[in-house]
Design an enzyme around this catalytic site. Structure first.
Site, short mmCIF file in Angstrom:
data_model
loop_
_atom_site.label_atom_id
_atom_site.label_comp_id
_atom_site.label_asym_id
_atom_site.label_seq_id
_atom_site.Cartn_x
_atom_site.Cartn_y
_atom_site.Cartn_z
N SER A 83 -0.96 -2.11 10.26
CA SER A 83 -1.36 -2.93 9.84
C SER A 83 -0.77 -4.62 10.38
CB SER A 83 -1.72 -3.24 8.35
OG SER A 83 -1.61 -4.34 7.65
N LYS B 28 3.76 0.56 5.65
CA LYS B 28 3.16 0.82 7.10
C LYS B 28 4.19 0.56 8.03
CE LYS B 28 -0.80 1.38 6.04
NZ LYS B 28 -1.31 2.75 6.44
N TYR C 258 2.98 -1.89 0.11
CA TYR C 258 2.21 -1.53 0.82
C TYR C 258 2.63 -1.64 2.01
CZ TYR C 258 -1.74 -1.64 3.74
OH TYR C 258 -2.64 -1.69 4.90
#
Ligand code: UDP
Length: 339
Positions: A124, A153, A149
């Site tokens: 991302s 990644k 989150y």
């Protein structure tokens, strides 16, 4: 070739499965249905004309995963299975680390012992944080993401780089900007659970009357109209990039490959521009109010996606309005299913 697609019934996963099937890959989906529904499998079959193999389980269940690898000759994996709600990750960091990283490691363990290469990872643009310069290319320095989150990644990327280097494998890290839209058949799209966090699902639900008003989080940013700017990439364009990235890995004669690509349109759009584009594309009204900034939001992020164009021959082709038209058609389809 047979490709394991984890999270293959999810939003980006299901669109990618369709593109893989169209390109004559055999697909095996593992998805625990934590953020999808079984009917998506039927939709994939309707759209692609083929039904992929599907196993409903959680990738943390190592023994079940191992059985899939025993039963099929797997040549590669596209790993979409992950939790993805930024806000929730702040409340439940351990769940995010456990789910997103353990499942990744479990697949890589199978890859290691069975000598499999070709691994594509859903990363991302959050790995860049608020970049000092725009547009963001792959050499833009990474910053510590605000959310757990985002950190999963960044950690996932590091795990894959170490894995590829230590075991001579081929991996591709795809850094998505903001995926939007639905399949042109209106049979596949995003299924937001509860109140959507992301802009486009919220806009869509506001236009359809499910939400009263869109809350625009801040109009005092240093941008042209004061609202924050993102790079909205159409989900089918994004899905196609996965197939190109996979084909490149497969074709490579090198033992070790670590590819990194930004996947965006190269164009930034403000929140107000998205609202206007949605209204124009679909001839509907989206009532909104301006609110305080949302914690953790950055001002601006858009991609320089030249590397993907040069090395993969991939480029985003679909306009913002066209993508927003497909979203609206999908919303109408969902409502017709529920009525
Ligand atoms: N946004 C908004 N209202 C909403 C949801 C999002 O104004 O209900 C804004 C948000 O502040 C950001 C942009 O829309 O500037 C994109 O947000 P989203 O959550 O879709 O993606 P992000 O870039 O934060 O991952």
């Amino acid at each position: 070739m047979t490709i394991l697609v984890t999270g293959g019934l999810g939003y980006i996963g299901s669109h990618t499965v369709v593109e893989l099937l169209k390109n004559n890959f055999q697909v095996i989906i593992v998805d625990d249905l934590s953020n999808s529904e079984k009917f998506i499998l039927d939709s994939i079959e309707k759209v692609a004309g083929k039904r992929p193999v599907f196993f409903p389980f959680d990738l943390k269940r190592k023994e079940l995963l191992s059985q899939v690898f025993d039963a099929y000759q797997i040549d590669g994996c596209i790993n979409f299975a992950a939790y993805k709600a930024v806000g929730e990750s702040q409340e439940k960091p351990l769940d995010y680390y456990e789910n997103n990283l353990f499942s990744l490691i479990n697949i890589l363990q199978e890859f290691k012992v069975r000598n499999i290469s070709n691994f594509i990872f859903s990363s991302s643009c959050t790995v860049y944080g608020q970049a000092d310069e725009q547009p963001i290319d792959e050499n833009t320095p990474l910053k510590t993401p605000e959310s757990s989150y985002g950190k999963t990644k960044q950690m996932g990327e590091e795990i894959l780089k170490d894995f590829a280097t230590a075991h001579q494998r081929k991996v591709s890290l795809l850094r998505y900007f903001n995926p939007i839209g639905a399949h042109p058949t209106a049979l596949l799209g995003e299924l937001p659970i509860g109140v959507p966090n992301n802009l486009v699902p919220y806009v869509t639900q506001t236009a359809s009357g499910i939400r009263e008003k869109l809350n625009i989080w801040g109009n005092d940013y240093e941008t042209e109209d004061g609202t924050a700017v993102r790079d909205y990439i159409y989900v089918v364009d994004l899905a196609k990039a996965h197939v190109k990235a996979l084909q490149k890995l497969i074709a490579s004669n090198e033992d070790t490959v670590i590819d990194i690509y930004n996947l965006g349109t190269g164009k930034g759009s403000s929140v107000l521009e998205v609202v206007e584009a949605f209204e124009t594309a679909n001839d509907v009204k989206v009532p909104y109010q301006i609110c305080e900034r949302r914690a953790g939001d950055i001002t601006i992020a858009y991609a320089n996606a030249d590397k993907a164009e040069k090395e993969l021959g991939w480029k985003a082709e679909t306009s913002l309005e066209e993508a927003l038209r497909t979203t609206w058609e999908w919303q109408k389809y969902l409502e017709s299913r529920n009525s």
